[in-house]
Design a protein around this motif. Structure first.
Motif, short mmCIF file in Angstrom:
data_model
loop_
_atom_site.label_atom_id
_atom_site.label_comp_id
_atom_site.label_asym_id
_atom_site.label_seq_id
_atom_site.Cartn_x
_atom_site.Cartn_y
_atom_site.Cartn_z
N MET A 1 0.85 -1.20 0.00
CA MET A 1 0.00 0.00 0.00
C MET A 1 0.89 1.25 0.00
SD MET A 1 -2.84 1.15 2.83
CE MET A 1 -3.64 2.74 2.70
N GLU A 2 1.07 1.82 -1.17
CA GLU A 2 1.94 2.97 -1.35
C GLU A 2 1.17 4.28 -1.19
OE1 GLU A 2 5.25 2.86 -2.14
OE2 GLU A 2 5.38 0.67 -2.27
N ILE A 3 1.76 5.24 -0.46
CA ILE A 3 1.17 6.58 -0.38
C ILE A 3 2.29 7.61 -0.53
CG2 ILE A 3 -0.70 5.85 1.15
CD1 ILE A 3 0.84 7.39 3.41
N LEU A 4 1.93 8.80 -0.95
CA LEU A 4 2.88 9.90 -1.05
C LEU A 4 2.72 10.76 0.19
CD1 LEU A 4 4.97 11.33 -2.93
CD2 LEU A 4 3.07 12.77 -3.71
N LEU A 5 3.77 10.85 0.98
CA LEU A 5 3.71 11.67 2.20
C LEU A 5 3.53 13.14 1.83
CD1 LEU A 5 6.58 9.98 4.26
CD2 LEU A 5 4.12 9.78 4.66
N PRO A 6 2.61 13.84 2.46
CA PRO A 6 2.27 15.20 2.05
C PRO A 6 3.38 16.23 2.24
CG PRO A 6 1.15 14.63 4.10
CD PRO A 6 1.76 13.38 3.58
N ILE A 7 4.16 16.11 3.30
CA ILE A 7 5.22 17.09 3.57
C ILE A 7 6.57 16.59 3.06
CG2 ILE A 7 6.37 18.46 5.34
CD1 ILE A 7 3.35 19.07 4.93
N ALA A 8 6.89 15.36 3.35
CA ALA A 8 8.17 14.78 2.89
C ALA A 8 8.19 14.61 1.38
CB ALA A 8 8.40 13.43 3.56
N HIS A 9 7.01 14.49 0.77
CA HIS A 9 6.86 14.29 -0.68
C HIS A 9 7.67 13.07 -1.14
CE1 HIS A 9 5.90 15.73 -4.82
NE2 HIS A 9 4.87 16.26 -4.17
N THR A 10 7.59 12.02 -0.34
CA THR A 10 8.29 10.77 -0.61
C THR A 10 7.29 9.64 -0.57
OG1 THR A 10 10.25 11.65 0.52
CG2 THR A 10 10.19 9.26 0.12
N GLU A 11 7.40 8.71 -1.52
CA GLU A 11 6.50 7.55 -1.52
C GLU A 11 6.98 6.51 -0.51
OE1 GLU A 11 5.55 5.42 -5.03
OE2 GLU A 11 4.10 6.91 -5.72
N ILE A 12 6.05 6.02 0.30
CA ILE A 12 6.38 4.97 1.26
C ILE A 12 5.32 3.88 1.21
CG2 ILE A 12 7.55 6.53 2.86
CD1 ILE A 12 4.94 6.17 4.67
N ASN A 13 5.72 2.69 1.64
CA ASN A 13 4.77 1.60 1.81
C ASN A 13 4.28 1.65 3.25
OD1 ASN A 13 3.84 -1.18 2.57
ND2 ASN A 13 4.31 -1.58 0.42
N VAL A 14 3.00 1.93 3.44
CA VAL A 14 2.44 2.13 4.78
C VAL A 14 2.67 0.90 5.66
CG1 VAL A 14 0.34 2.54 6.11
CG2 VAL A 14 0.70 3.74 3.96
N ASP A 231 5.95 15.86 9.15
CA ASP A 231 4.94 15.25 8.28
C ASP A 231 3.91 14.58 9.17
OD1 ASP A 231 3.56 13.28 6.51
OD2 ASP A 231 5.00 14.05 5.04
N ILE A 232 2.73 15.13 9.23
CA ILE A 232 1.71 14.67 10.17
C ILE A 232 1.26 13.24 9.89
CG2 ILE A 232 -0.25 15.57 8.83
CD1 ILE A 232 -1.46 16.49 11.54
N ILE A 233 1.23 12.83 8.62
CA ILE A 233 0.81 11.47 8.27
C ILE A 233 1.88 10.46 8.68
CG2 ILE A 233 0.13 9.92 6.40
CD1 ILE A 233 -1.91 12.13 7.08
N LEU A 234 3.12 10.75 8.37
CA LEU A 234 4.22 9.86 8.78
C LEU A 234 4.26 9.74 10.29
CD1 LEU A 234 6.76 8.20 8.15
CD2 LEU A 234 8.07 10.34 8.15
N GLY A 235 4.05 10.85 10.99
CA GLY A 235 4.07 10.84 12.45
C GLY A 235 3.00 9.93 13.04
N LEU A 236 1.81 9.96 12.47
CA LEU A 236 0.70 9.12 12.97
C LEU A 236 0.98 7.63 12.73
CD1 LEU A 236 -2.42 11.23 11.91
CD2 LEU A 236 -1.50 10.93 14.23
N ILE A 237 1.54 7.31 11.56
CA ILE A 237 1.87 5.91 11.26
C ILE A 237 2.90 5.39 12.24
CG2 ILE A 237 2.88 4.33 9.56
CD1 ILE A 237 1.82 6.25 7.37
N LEU A 238 3.94 6.18 12.49
CA LEU A 238 5.00 5.78 13.42
C LEU A 238 4.48 5.68 14.85
CD1 LEU A 238 7.97 7.99 12.13
CD2 LEU A 238 7.64 5.53 11.78
N LEU A 239 3.60 6.62 15.23
CA LEU A 239 3.03 6.62 16.58
C LEU A 239 2.22 5.35 16.83
CD1 LEU A 239 2.40 8.00 19.27
CD2 LEU A 239 0.55 9.24 18.13
N ILE A 240 1.39 4.97 15.87
CA ILE A 240 0.56 3.77 16.02
C ILE A 240 1.43 2.52 16.13
CG2 ILE A 240 -1.13 2.28 14.86
CD1 ILE A 240 -2.29 4.90 13.62
#
Length: 342
Positions: A1-14, A231-240
């Motif tokens: 499941m690939e997403i583009l991080l909004p602030i980092a502007h880098t694709e990651i696999n969630v 990056d708020i999205i990356l932060g939430l993924i890491l926090l969980i």
């Protein structure tokens, strides 16, 4: 499941990042450390801009440390007077660190600088923990060295009279390192309070968690506002991921001898130091990071940086608190099973 991080502007696999967060969470829960010292060099290797790695790592610690902060405060374990001094000087050290990152960001040298700091810091700390583990294998009492006791500017704290130079030095250094490494500072604050001020391990951890909530909130705001580094999205993924991993790590940690845990921690730090050094030596090009305003969060940060920066802190606190309640119940459930088997 690939997403583009909004602030980092880098694709990651969630899923990959979530699993990475869980693994690091297990290690941090088992060893009693912040996961950033293990996680951040790996995130940099994945291609996420180092400015974003540092800022985001700090932001996800806000929520992660909140429940511990409230529990220690409620139990009366925190020497709030010592905590306040560490926080005040930590803010100063952290502000200097954020300004330095901002300067290096403009010159493109952030990545190499951060990797170099990781290499030196983890090598020195890992070596010290390894040496101290064998030297004090049977020793559990910590007393401040004589030259520390003879320092001027003494104030009364829970452990007796301690020079203000001690919390000032601890706060300045831990705040600076937190700002440039994306860590909570506990790896420095806890042993420093034990060896330099004479606190027992529980009191030292309580003060460390106390200062961490304030320092991480302050640094998250600064990194977001000045460096566009959260990056708020990356932060939430890491926090969980890290929160749930830490539950199982803390249970494992209770089954393993503390001596072996400390040795494993020291070896792990030395491995990550070597990994960071390898990245440092192989990084030749400058890292240029500019925010690309092509999505809601990036636009919000570009046009309303104050709103976005405050939003990061509020969401981290709320989500972190909710996750901490869930993970505590999960931990209680597994601990009951563990005790019944014992």
């Amino acid at each position: 499941m690939e997403i583009l991080l909004p602030i980092a502007h880098t694709e990651i696999n969630v899923i990959e990042v979530l699993i990475l967060g869980i693994v690091v969470g297990v290690l941090s829960g088992m060893l009693g450390i912040g996961g950033g010292i293990i996680l951040n060099p790996i995130l940099i290797k994945m291609g996420i801009p180092s400015v974003v790695v540092v800022g985001t790592s700090i932001s996800q610690m806000i929520g992660a440390s909140l429940s511990g902060f409230l529990n220690y405060l409620k139990a009366g374990k925190v020497d709030t007077k010592m905590g306040k001094y560490v926080v005040i000087y930590g803010v100063i050290g952290g502000f200097i660190g954020v300004l330095l990152i901002n300067y290096l960001k403009q010159s493109g040298d952030v990545k190499r600088f951060i990797l170099l700091v990781y290499t030196v810091y983890l090598f020195l700390l890992g070596s010290f923990i390894f040496y101290e583990s064998f030297k004090n294998k049977e020793k559990h009492e910590h007393k401040a060295p004589e030259f520390i006791k003879n320092l001027p500017l003494k104030k009364d704290f829970n452990v007796g009279q301690v020079s203000l130079i001690v919390p000032a030095g601890i706060g300045l250094l831990s705040g600076f390192l937190a700002a440039v490494m994306g860590i909570g500072g506990g790896n420095l604050v806890v042993p420093a309070l034990m060896y330099l001020a004479g606190y027992d391990v529980v009191s030292a951890i309580a003060i460390s968690v106390f200062q961490m909530v304030f320092i991480t909130s302050f640094l998250s705001f600064l990194h977001s506002y000045f460096n566009h580094g959260v990056d708020i999205i990356l932060g939430l993924i890491l926090l969980i991921g890290s929160s749930f991993g830490a539950v199982f790590g803390s249970i494992l940690g209770q089954k393993i001898n503390r001596f072996y845990l400390k040795v494993f921690l020291a070896v792990l730090m030395l491995i990550v130091a070597a990994y960071s050094l390898k990245q440092f030596l192989s990084t030749k090009q400058k890292e240029i990071f500019n925010l690309v305003s092509d999505n809601f969060f990036a636009n919000l940060l570009t046009n309303y940086p104050l709103v976005y920066s405050i939003l990061v802190i509020v969401i981290s606190l709320i989500v972190g608190y909710i996750i901490s309640i869930i993970t505590m119940r999960v931990k209680d459930h597994f601990m009951k099973k563990f005790l019944n088997k014992s």
